[in-house]
Write an enzyme that holds these catalytic residues in place. Structure first.
Site, short mmCIF file in Angstrom:
data_model
loop_
_atom_site.label_atom_id
_atom_site.label_comp_id
_atom_site.label_asym_id
_atom_site.label_seq_id
_atom_site.Cartn_x
_atom_site.Cartn_y
_atom_site.Cartn_z
N LEU A 49 61.10 55.69 24.34
CA LEU A 49 61.43 54.48 25.11
C LEU A 49 60.18 53.71 25.55
O LEU A 49 60.09 53.23 26.68
CB LEU A 49 62.30 54.85 26.31
N GLY A 86 60.82 50.80 21.69
CA GLY A 86 62.04 51.61 21.80
C GLY A 86 62.98 51.07 22.86
O GLY A 86 64.20 50.98 22.66
N ARG A 112 59.91 61.49 25.76
CA ARG A 112 59.10 62.68 26.07
C ARG A 112 58.81 62.76 27.58
O ARG A 112 58.94 63.80 28.18
CB ARG A 112 57.78 62.60 25.28
N SER A 139 59.91 44.91 12.29
CA SER A 139 58.87 43.93 12.66
C SER A 139 59.40 42.90 13.64
O SER A 139 60.57 42.55 13.62
CB SER A 139 58.36 43.20 11.42
N GLY A 193 57.57 42.68 16.97
CA GLY A 193 57.03 42.95 18.30
C GLY A 193 58.14 43.18 19.31
O GLY A 193 59.31 43.35 18.94
N LYS A 200 57.12 47.36 4.78
CA LYS A 200 56.56 47.03 6.11
C LYS A 200 55.03 47.07 6.07
O LYS A 200 54.37 46.24 6.71
CB LYS A 200 57.10 48.01 7.17
N HIS A 215 53.98 43.94 4.53
CA HIS A 215 54.17 42.90 5.56
C HIS A 215 52.95 42.85 6.48
O HIS A 215 52.41 41.78 6.78
CB HIS A 215 55.44 43.20 6.37
N ASN A 216 52.50 44.00 6.91
CA ASN A 216 51.37 44.03 7.84
C ASN A 216 50.06 43.61 7.17
O ASN A 216 49.21 42.99 7.81
CB ASN A 216 51.23 45.41 8.48
N GLU A 226 50.27 40.06 7.22
CA GLU A 226 50.07 39.68 8.64
C GLU A 226 48.56 39.61 8.96
O GLU A 226 48.09 38.63 9.54
CB GLU A 226 50.76 40.72 9.52
N LYS A 245 45.59 49.29 13.97
CA LYS A 245 46.19 50.63 13.99
C LYS A 245 46.22 51.25 12.60
O LYS A 245 46.38 52.44 12.46
CB LYS A 245 47.60 50.55 14.56
N ARG A 295 38.02 42.47 10.31
CA ARG A 295 38.28 43.21 11.56
C ARG A 295 37.24 44.32 11.74
O ARG A 295 36.76 44.56 12.86
CB ARG A 295 39.68 43.83 11.55
N HIS A 333 31.60 54.38 -23.62
CA HIS A 333 33.00 54.32 -23.21
C HIS A 333 33.89 53.59 -24.21
O HIS A 333 35.11 53.72 -24.15
CB HIS A 333 33.11 53.62 -21.84
C1 6PG Z 1 55.14 43.81 13.56
C2 6PG Z 1 53.69 44.16 13.80
C3 6PG Z 1 53.60 45.43 14.57
C4 6PG Z 1 52.21 45.67 15.11
C5 6PG Z 1 51.31 46.29 14.07
C6 6PG Z 1 49.98 45.68 13.89
O1 6PG Z 1 55.47 43.60 12.40
O2 6PG Z 1 55.89 43.74 14.52
O3 6PG Z 1 53.05 44.30 12.58
O4 6PG Z 1 54.09 46.45 13.78
O5 6PG Z 1 51.69 44.59 15.73
O6 6PG Z 1 51.23 47.62 14.42
O7 6PG Z 1 49.05 46.37 14.62
P1 6PG Z 1 47.50 46.39 14.34
O8 6PG Z 1 47.04 44.98 14.34
O9 6PG Z 1 46.99 47.16 15.53
O10 6PG Z 1 47.26 47.13 13.08
#
Ligand code: 6PG
Length: 469
Positions: A12, A16, A35, A133, A135, A187, A190-191, A194, A265, A292, A452
């Site tokens: 949560l 969550g 937890r 996805s 947030g 996903k 996707h990131n 992103e 992350k 980054r 080669h």
């Molecule tokens: C989403 C985001 C979400 C989060 C990521 C990115 O789709 O809602 O991608 O999953 O913001 O974990 O995080 P980092 O920028 O820390 O990698």
């Protein structure tokens, strides 16, 4: 859920809790636990405050939650990826009965999802890896969800997932995209996109700010205008808002009190790693990951600025060129994301429907943008060579737009501004329109020092050059 299956959610935290409130709001019965018991207690208060306690059953522990749930059960884990997922599965597995389902709704590595799916199936359980996805706000009011698992598993959770998903013109932005790790792979891609989109926007902001001398406020207003046009997207929208925000302590633009050192992350980095491993290097996404990483070397960069001089030379380019350059960069990063997806889908025999992926991304997720509807349509009409930038609508767009990207990148590089993602986008574009490049020489070098062999233009393979004669 099927009529009889009971739904539970473990974890949560921010995501969550938001997803739980969303589920409760849609009228489903939901068991929850966490937890730390205090977070469960806080959640119970939060749900009551929103008048959503009617179908909520909270337990102090995961063990108690499972015991309280009639079979068959489907338990969503909304917890950090990695060891916590394995630990929770280890707790859950002996408590669950045949036919129960474990759903991992975190940002897990798809390889781990594949491994966990096999293990769960061996134990007679069903496993779903689901990318979520959007947030906190997305989770609360409608996320985009990318499901991996068996069609039967999807069938069992479909009603609840579709009910809580974001809607694009009434259609839920959630679907079953393939077996085992497919949802988490989508996903991850996707990131990666992103990261690329965020970096492209940040580079354009940097050029306007440090090259053209515009204030964050002015740039925010430009982004706001751009968000009314072809660049319409969540990330441009929030960037416009962020740039116009003021720090309450100092009154300065909010961006000016933030250390320029980006966290990650891991999912964007995974996309770059997968791209390289699958032989579909995605240089715009890789550039964003690199940017980054370099950004965290704050002290080193200040030493570099002392040694070599800073990069703040004036920069002249039109606002329209900047807008169009950003649009081009965005197209390239989407194209690269879908190319990685295509490679993985072939490698693992997933048969991912790219048009559905684009459709699922049209609302709720972080990379939602007006362009995704065009991308879905392009996939539906069939792509020459399976390449997104070869779709007729993107060919005509890029023919008209690429000169803007070139002007922006050339001017930026000449003035000494680092624009790794924009530069990568242009390099990718130029590479993809070069019929005969220069890897003939690379092949010759490989043959020279390592025997080669190479393929001759007439098709004969395993050939050697005259270097040793
Ligand atoms: C989403 C985001 C979400 C989060 C990521 C990115 O789709 O809602 O991608 O999953 O913001 O974990 O995080 P980092 O920028 O820390 O990698």
């Amino acid at each position: 859920m099927s009529d009889t299956a009971t739904l539970g959610l473990f974890g949560l935290g921010t995501m969550g809790s938001a997803l739980s409130l969303n589920i409760l709001e849609k009228g489903f019965t939901l068991h929850v636990s966490n937890r730390e018991i205090e977070m469960t207690q806080d959640f119970v208060v939060e749900a009551a405050a929103e008048d959503l306690s009617g179908t909520l059953i909270a337990s102090d522990t995961l063990v108690e939650m499972v015991a309280a749930m009639p079979v068959p059960r489907a338990i969503i884990m909304m917890i950090p990826a990695g060891a916590p997922v394995d630990d929770t599965i280890a707790t859950l597995t002996p408590l669950l009965a045949q036919g129960d389902t474990i759903i991992d709704a975190g940002n897990s590595d798809y390889r781990e999802t594949r491994r966990r799916t096999l293990a769960a199936e061996k134990a007679g359980l069903t496993y779903i890896g689901m990318g979520v996805s959007g947030g906190e706000n997305g989770a609360r009011h409608g996320p985009s969800m990318m499901v991996g698992g068996t069609p039967a598993a999807w069938g069992a959770i479909r009603p609840v997932i579709e009910a809580i998903a974001a809607k694009f013109q009434g259609a839920p932005c959630a679907d079953h995209l393939g077996p085992d790790g497919a949802g988490h792979f989508v996903k991850t891609v996707h990131n990666g996109i992103e990261y690329a989109d965020m970096q492209l926007i940040a580079e354009v902001y940097g050029l306007m700010r440090y090259g053209c001398g515009q204030s964050p406020d002015e740039i925010g207003q430009v982004f706001e205008r751009w968000n009314e046009g072809r660049l319409k997207s969540y990330l441009v929208e929030i960037s416009g808002k962020v740039l116009q925000a003021k720090d309450s302590e100092t009154g300065k633009p909010a961006v000016d009190v933030i250390l320029d050192s980006a966290g990650q992350k891991g999912t964007g980095r995974w996309t770059a790693i997968e791209a390289i491993q699958l032989g579909r290097s995605a240089n715009v996404i890789e550039a964003a990951v690199a940017a980054r990483a370099w950004s965290t070397q704050v002290h080193k960069r200040s030493v570099g600025a002392e040694l070599f001089g800073a990069q703040n030379e004036a920069f002249g380019v039109s606002e329209e060129d900047l807008e169009v350059a950003l649009l081009c960069g965005r197209i390239m990063s989407y194209a690269q994301g879908f190319s990685i997806l295509d490679a993985a889908s072939q490698e693992f025999d997933w048969s991912v429907d790219h048009a559905r992926v684009a459709e699922v991304w049209r609302a709720g997720c972080i990379i939602r943008s007006a362009m995704l509807d065009d991308i879905a349509a392009a996939f539906r009409s069939g792509l020459p060579e399976g390449e997104l930038i070869f779709a007729p609508r993107f060919v005509s767009l890029l023919k008209a737009a690429a000169p803007s990207l070139r002007r922006v990148v050339s001017a930026a590089l000449t003035a000494g501004h680092a624009v790794p993602a924009l530069t990568s986008a242009l390099t990718f574009f130029d590479t993809m329109r070069t019929k005969r490049g220069t890897t003939d020489l690379v092949q010759a070098q490989r043959d020279f020092f390592g025997r080669h062999g190479f393929e001759r233009l007439d098709g004969r393979v395993g050939q050697h050059g005259p270097w040793w004669d």
